[in-house]
Design a protein around this motif. Structure first.
Motif, short mmCIF file in Angstrom:
data_model
loop_
_atom_site.label_atom_id
_atom_site.label_comp_id
_atom_site.label_asym_id
_atom_site.label_seq_id
_atom_site.Cartn_x
_atom_site.Cartn_y
_atom_site.Cartn_z
N GLN A 133 0.94 -0.98 -0.57
CA GLN A 133 0.22 0.30 0.19
C GLN A 133 0.56 1.30 0.37
N GLY A 183 -4.88 3.56 5.83
CA GLY A 183 -3.32 3.91 5.34
C GLY A 183 -2.45 4.05 6.07
N LEU A 214 -6.83 -3.34 7.26
CA LEU A 214 -5.67 -4.84 6.87
C LEU A 214 -5.16 -4.04 8.76
N1 SAH Z 1 -5.45 7.44 3.02
C1 SAH Z 1 -4.62 7.05 2.87
C2 SAH Z 1 -4.07 6.16 1.69
C3 SAH Z 1 -3.99 4.70 1.71
S1 SAH Z 1 -3.73 3.47 0.18
C4 SAH Z 1 -2.59 8.11 3.67
O1 SAH Z 1 -3.33 9.01 4.05
O2 SAH Z 1 -1.95 6.78 3.75
C5 SAH Z 1 -5.30 2.64 0.44
C6 SAH Z 1 -5.72 2.18 2.11
O3 SAH Z 1 -6.95 1.33 1.13
C7 SAH Z 1 -4.80 0.77 2.21
O4 SAH Z 1 -4.23 1.45 3.07
C8 SAH Z 1 -5.02 -0.40 1.78
O5 SAH Z 1 -5.35 -1.65 2.57
C9 SAH Z 1 -6.75 -0.04 1.96
N2 SAH Z 1 -8.13 -0.50 1.47
C10 SAH Z 1 -8.19 -0.93 0.33
N3 SAH Z 1 -9.34 -1.40 0.34
C11 SAH Z 1 -10.01 -0.91 1.42
C12 SAH Z 1 -11.44 -1.13 2.13
N4 SAH Z 1 -12.31 -1.80 1.00
N5 SAH Z 1 -12.43 -0.75 3.09
C13 SAH Z 1 -10.77 -0.31 3.65
N6 SAH Z 1 -10.13 0.29 3.72
C14 SAH Z 1 -9.43 -0.20 1.98
#
Ligand code: SAH
Length: 209
Positions: free
Chosen positions: A49, A78, A102
Motif C-alpha cells: 500500500q 493507510g 488491513l
Molecule cells: N489515505 C491513506 C492512503 C491509503 S492507500 C493515507 O493517507 O496514507 C489505500 C488504503 O486503502 C490501503 O491501506 C488499503 O489497505 C485500504 N483499502 C483497500 N480496500 C479497502 C476497503 N474495502 N476498506 C477499507 N480499506 C481499504
C-alpha cells in the motif's frame, strides 16, 4: 512543500493550506523513508500500500470542500496522514472515522494519529465499501483506493447535499478522481484528474487477488 503546492495551483483554499502546514507528514511515513516525506511522490507504507503524493491529496481535499464541524468518513486509513488533514479541516467540532481493511495498517495509522495529537480520529477495521452505518449520514466521504464505481452503500450513507470523492476506474488502467454531489434528484458527478491508486478491495470494490 506547501509553497510549491500553492505555486503549482494544487492548494488554493486558506483552510486547506493551513491544514497542510500543521500536519507533520514525516510522522506518517516509515522511518526509513522520512527524508522523502516532503517530496511530491507516493511512498510505500508496507503490505503493498502507499501514502499518496502530496499534490494528489491536495487536489482530493480541495475538490471535496470539507468544512468545519462536518462528519467525514474516509475509506482506506493507510498511514493516517489524510485522516489527520481531515481532522484539521473539520476540527473537534466534527467527526472523522477512517476505515481500513488491513489490521496491521489500521494499527500503523492509529498509532501515527495518536502520536501527532489526532487521537480523537476513529480508526475502524473493516470493509469500507459497506460504509459505516453508526456514523451515517455523512457530510463527506473520501475513498483513497481505486474503485470500479461509487459503492452503493456509501451513496446511501451520504446526506443529501453531501459530497463523495473517489478514484474511479481500473487499477491497471485509467483512473480518474471524481467527486459526486448527492442531490434530491440524483448525483452530479465532476471529473478531475487522471490518477493512480491501489485497488479498493471489498464487497462493492474489487475482489482480492
Ligand atoms: N489515505 C491513506 C492512503 C491509503 S492507500 C493515507 O493517507 O496514507 C489505500 C488504503 O486503502 C490501503 O491501506 C488499503 O489497505 C485500504 N483499502 C483497500 N480496500 C479497502 C476497503 N474495502 N476498506 C477499507 N480499506 C481499504
Amino acid at each position: 512543500m506547501v509553497e510549491e503546492l500553492v505555486r503549482w495551483g494544487y492548494l488554493r483554499t486558506p483552510r486547506v493550506i493551513e491544514a497542510f502546514r500543521r500536519v507533520p507528514r514525516e510522522e506518517f511515513v516509515p522511518p526509513s523513508l522520512r527524508r522523502y516525506a516532503y517530496e511530491d511522490h507516493p511512498l510505500s507504507i508496507g503490505l503493498g500500500q502507499t501514502i499518496s503524493a502530496p499534490s494528489m491529496i491536495a487536489l482530493m481535499l480541495e475538490s471535496l470542500e470539507v468544512e468545519r464541524g462536518q462528519r467525514v468518513l474516509e475509506v482506506g486509513t493507510g498511514s493516517g496522514y489524510n485522516a489527520a488533514l481531515l481532522a484539521e479541516l473539520v476540527t473537534r467540532e466534527g467527526r472523522v472515522v477512517s476505515i481500513e481493511r488491513l489490521p496491521r495498517l489500521a494499527s500503523f495509522g492509529r498509532e501515527n494519529l495518536r502520536r501527532t495529537g489526532y487521537d480523537w480520529v476513529e480508526v475502524v477495521v473493516g470493509d469500507g465499501t459497506c460504509g459505516y452505518e453508526p456514523g451515517a449520514p455523512w457530510d463527506r466521504i473520501l475513498i483513497t483506493a481505486c474503485s470500479p464505481g461509487f459503492p452503493p452503500p456509501l451513496l446511501d450513507q451520504l446526506r443529501v447535499g453531501g459530497r463523495i470523492g473517489a478514484p474511479i476506474g481500473h487499477f491497471y488502467h485509467t483512473q480518474v478522481w471524481k467527486v459526486a454531489e448527492k442531490g434530491e434528484e440524483g448525483l452530479r458527478v465532476q471529473s478531475f484528474t487522471p490518477c493512480s491508486f491501489v485497488p479498493l478491495v471489498g464487497k462493492y470494490g474489487w475482489r482480492e487477488g
